[in-house]
Design a protein around this motif. Structure first.
Motif, PDB file in Angstrom:
ATOM      1  N   LEU A 181      51.872  27.472  48.507  1.00  0.00           N
ATOM      2  CA  LEU A 181      51.769  28.680  49.332  1.00  0.00           C
ATOM      3  C   LEU A 181      50.924  28.410  50.573  1.00  0.00           C
ATOM      4  CD1 LEU A 181      52.864  31.553  49.112  1.00  0.00           C
ATOM      5  CD2 LEU A 181      50.712  32.223  48.037  1.00  0.00           C
ATOM      6  N   ALA A 182      49.874  27.595  50.426  1.00  0.00           N
ATOM      7  CA  ALA A 182      48.993  27.288  51.554  1.00  0.00           C
ATOM      8  C   ALA A 182      49.715  26.510  52.644  1.00  0.00           C
ATOM      9  CB  ALA A 182      47.786  26.504  51.060  1.00  0.00           C
ATOM     10  N   ILE A 212      59.266  42.570  48.857  1.00  0.00           N
ATOM     11  CA  ILE A 212      58.596  43.573  49.691  1.00  0.00           C
ATOM     12  C   ILE A 212      57.255  43.082  50.220  1.00  0.00           C
ATOM     13  CG2 ILE A 212      59.761  45.563  48.637  1.00  0.00           C
ATOM     14  CD1 ILE A 212      57.177  46.029  46.991  1.00  0.00           C
ATOM     15  N   LEU A 213      57.024  41.781  50.149  1.00  0.00           N
ATOM     16  CA  LEU A 213      55.771  41.231  50.660  1.00  0.00           C
ATOM     17  C   LEU A 213      55.899  40.862  52.131  1.00  0.00           C
ATOM     18  CD1 LEU A 213      54.723  38.874  47.716  1.00  0.00           C
ATOM     19  CD2 LEU A 213      53.940  41.214  48.180  1.00  0.00           C
ATOM     20  N   ASP A 214      54.814  41.039  52.860  1.00  0.00           N
ATOM     21  CA  ASP A 214      54.701  40.557  54.230  1.00  0.00           C
ATOM     22  C   ASP A 214      54.086  39.160  54.152  1.00  0.00           C
ATOM     23  OD1 ASP A 214      54.079  39.932  56.822  1.00  0.00           O
ATOM     24  OD2 ASP A 214      52.981  41.789  57.249  1.00  0.00           O
ATOM     25  N   ARG A 231      48.070  37.266  54.497  1.00  0.00           N
ATOM     26  CA  ARG A 231      47.559  36.432  53.405  1.00  0.00           C
ATOM     27  C   ARG A 231      46.735  37.232  52.406  1.00  0.00           C
ATOM     28  NH1 ARG A 231      42.271  32.815  54.741  1.00  0.00           N
ATOM     29  NH2 ARG A 231      40.896  34.469  55.463  1.00  0.00           N
ATOM     30  N   THR A 232      46.268  38.423  52.773  1.00  0.00           N
ATOM     31  CA  THR A 232      45.461  39.221  51.846  1.00  0.00           C
ATOM     32  C   THR A 232      46.302  39.866  50.757  1.00  0.00           C
ATOM     33  OG1 THR A 232      45.616  41.245  53.187  1.00  0.00           O
ATOM     34  CG2 THR A 232      43.814  39.730  53.684  1.00  0.00           C
ATOM     35  N   THR A 233      47.620  39.955  50.971  1.00  0.00           N
ATOM     36  CA  THR A 233      48.478  40.555  49.951  1.00  0.00           C
ATOM     37  C   THR A 233      49.513  39.586  49.380  1.00  0.00           C
ATOM     38  OG1 THR A 233      50.014  41.406  51.623  1.00  0.00           O
ATOM     39  CG2 THR A 233      48.236  42.880  50.896  1.00  0.00           C
ATOM     40  N   CYS A 234      50.109  38.735  50.218  1.00  0.00           N
ATOM     41  CA  CYS A 234      51.242  37.932  49.737  1.00  0.00           C
ATOM     42  C   CYS A 234      50.838  36.922  48.673  1.00  0.00           C
ATOM     43  CB  CYS A 234      51.958  37.246  50.893  1.00  0.00           C
ATOM     44  SG  CYS A 234      51.061  35.887  51.661  1.00  0.00           S
ATOM     45  N   VAL A 235      49.553  36.530  48.636  1.00  0.00           N
ATOM     46  CA  VAL A 235      49.115  35.557  47.632  1.00  0.00           C
ATOM     47  C   VAL A 235      48.922  36.182  46.252  1.00  0.00           C
ATOM     48  CG1 VAL A 235      47.954  34.198  49.401  1.00  0.00           C
ATOM     49  CG2 VAL A 235      46.639  35.878  48.086  1.00  0.00           C
ATOM     50  N   THR A 262      64.282  51.804  55.691  1.00  0.00           N
ATOM     51  CA  THR A 262      64.080  50.376  55.425  1.00  0.00           C
ATOM     52  C   THR A 262      63.347  50.229  54.095  1.00  0.00           C
ATOM     53  OG1 THR A 262      61.915  50.265  56.505  1.00  0.00           O
ATOM     54  CG2 THR A 262      63.861  49.887  57.890  1.00  0.00           C
ATOM     55  N   VAL A 263      63.333  49.019  53.571  1.00  0.00           N
ATOM     56  CA  VAL A 263      62.588  48.767  52.341  1.00  0.00           C
ATOM     57  C   VAL A 263      61.084  48.779  52.609  1.00  0.00           C
ATOM     58  CG1 VAL A 263      62.133  47.075  50.527  1.00  0.00           C
ATOM     59  CG2 VAL A 263      64.477  47.470  51.297  1.00  0.00           C
ATOM     60  N   GLY A 264      60.652  48.187  53.708  1.00  0.00           N
ATOM     61  CA  GLY A 264      59.239  48.152  54.057  1.00  0.00           C
ATOM     62  C   GLY A 264      58.487  47.029  53.367  1.00  0.00           C
ATOM     63  N   HIS A 265      57.182  46.950  53.680  1.00  0.00           N
ATOM     64  CA  HIS A 265      56.309  45.923  53.110  1.00  0.00           C
ATOM     65  C   HIS A 265      55.094  46.553  52.442  1.00  0.00           C
ATOM     66  CE1 HIS A 265      58.231  43.253  56.286  1.00  0.00           C
ATOM     67  NE2 HIS A 265      58.504  42.654  55.148  1.00  0.00           N
ATOM     68  N   LEU A 266      54.561  45.839  51.481  1.00  0.00           N
ATOM     69  CA  LEU A 266      53.384  46.308  50.766  1.00  0.00           C
ATOM     70  C   LEU A 266      52.154  46.246  51.668  1.00  0.00           C
ATOM     71  CD1 LEU A 266      52.376  45.516  47.160  1.00  0.00           C
ATOM     72  CD2 LEU A 266      50.739  44.990  48.958  1.00  0.00           C
ATOM     73  N   ARG A 267      51.338  47.304  51.592  1.00  0.00           N
ATOM     74  CA  ARG A 267      50.074  47.366  52.327  1.00  0.00           C
ATOM     75  C   ARG A 267      48.969  47.767  51.357  1.00  0.00           C
ATOM     76  NH1 ARG A 267      51.958  44.322  56.205  1.00  0.00           N
ATOM     77  NH2 ARG A 267      53.724  45.263  57.339  1.00  0.00           N
ATOM     78  N   MET A 268      47.812  47.118  51.466  1.00  0.00           N
ATOM     79  CA  MET A 268      46.743  47.384  50.508  1.00  0.00           C
ATOM     80  C   MET A 268      45.374  47.204  51.143  1.00  0.00           C
ATOM     81  SD  MET A 268      46.068  45.657  46.760  1.00  0.00           S
ATOM     82  CE  MET A 268      45.747  44.020  47.413  1.00  0.00           C
ATOM     83  N   ARG A 269      44.459  48.090  50.780  1.00  0.00           N
ATOM     84  CA  ARG A 269      43.046  47.954  51.134  1.00  0.00           C
ATOM     85  C   ARG A 269      42.323  47.526  49.861  1.00  0.00           C
ATOM     86  NH1 ARG A 269      42.301  53.678  53.986  1.00  0.00           N
ATOM     87  NH2 ARG A 269      40.077  53.209  53.698  1.00  0.00           N
TER      88      ARG A 269
END
Length: 321
Positions: A23-24, A146-148, A152-156, A205-212
């Motif tokens: 992934l890196a 659905i990952l962006d 890097r804060t979410t897709c990993v 659209t399907v969109g992408h995941l967003r997270m705090r």
């Protein structure tokens, strides 16, 4: 007394295992950064020909085989997913058709990472009221869709997979197997902390995941400890009576913090997040099946399932195996 008893479990993973190092090579991250913050070492990513339904079907077939039950005997399928094959019909109906158990009840539930708990509690209610006699309860996801992959804060954090259990209505004894107590919650005020920025009626659209992440972590530890205590009280047991906790596999630090808050040793917590990452609704049944098949969880054990996901939704179920 009618009890919903787990007769068998199964799971499925995509063919492609992706390590942190791999992934890196495509994302600005490192193995050290991911392991330190999450405990994740690898995840499985679905190939184009692998879908939520294909993973759910494979996991279901394994669960049926473990239970020694023919698919024709299943009259209820509840499939938890936030990544269905289509907006409609329900992915559960595709699973029903593929398995050859048509004519019964089949539908999806959407509670993100808490989805399996919502599905299990729903199926338990239908079995206990006599609406069905045998059920497949499935959690299946292809979250990689659905990952962006620039974030890097979410897709990993996420991976793909499926897990399933066969539930059967049975005349229960007070100290016998079955679902003993469940609690579910939701808080829509926390929508913006964990969500997908798309959908049919908003963006088409399907969109992408967003997270705090920091805020999600704080809520997760508090909410999970609270709901676990509710179920413990409802069941009339103590935390020390629990043989295993099978939690949603979101983050190793959340697992550790929740266990400490309840005074439970980590030796009683099933941890698979290092191998599977966060598979959302699939993570609890996937971890459960892993621990069943490697012999950790045995007949007679008292097992607590728990999860929290976007919405926020959260819940827990206590089951005697």
């Amino acid at each position: 007394m009618i009890r919903s008893v787990i007769r068998g479990s199964g799971s499925a993973l995509p063919r492609n295992a992706v390590s942190n190092a791999e992934l890196a090579a495509r994302v600005d991250t490192s193995d050290e950064w991911i392991v330190e913050r999450t405990g994740i070492r690898q995840r499985y990513i679905a190939e184009p020909d692998e879908t939520t339904s294909s993973l759910a079907i494979e996991a279901s077939r394994k669960a049926l085989d473990a239970a020694g039950i023919d698919a024709s005997q299943i009259d209820l399928i509840v499939l938890a997913t936030a990544t269905p094959d289509n907006t409609f019909p329900a992915t559960a109906t595709k699973v029903q058709h593929a398995l050859g158990c048509g004519g019964g009840i089949a539908f999806d539930v959407q509670a993100v990472c808490s989805g399996f708990l919502y599905a299990l509690t729903t199926a338990d209610s239908l079995l206990r009221t006599g609406s069905a006699s045998r059920a497949l309860v499935i959690g299946a996801e292809t979250f990689s869709r659905i990952l962006d992959w620039e974030d890097r804060t979410t897709c990993v954090l996420f991976g793909d997979g499926a897990g399933a259990v066969v539930l059967e209505a049975s005349d229960g004894q007070a100290d016998g197997p079955g679902v003993l107590a469940s609690r579910l919650h939701a808080d829509g005020a926390q929508h913006d902390l964990l969500y997908v920025d798309g959908g049919p009626s908003t963006t088409q659209t399907v969109g992408h995941l967003r997270m705090r992440g920091r805020e999600v972590f704080r809520h997760a530890v508090v909410n999970l400890a609270s709901v676990l205590n509710e179920v413990i009280e409802d069941a009339g047991i103590s935390a020390e009576d629990i043989d295993w906790v099978v939690p949603h596999q979101a983050n190793a630090r959340i697992l550790d913090a929740t266990a400490r808050k309840l005074g439970l040793p980590m030796e009683k917590v099933v941890v698979t997040v290092d191998q599977h990452a966060n598979t959302s609704a699939a993570s609890v049944p996937l971890a459960f099946d892993t621990a069943i098949r490697d012999g950790r969880i045995k007949q007679g054990d008292l097992v607590m399932f728990e999860a929290m996901g976007g919405g926020f939704t959260w819940g827990a179920s206590l089951v005697r195996i």
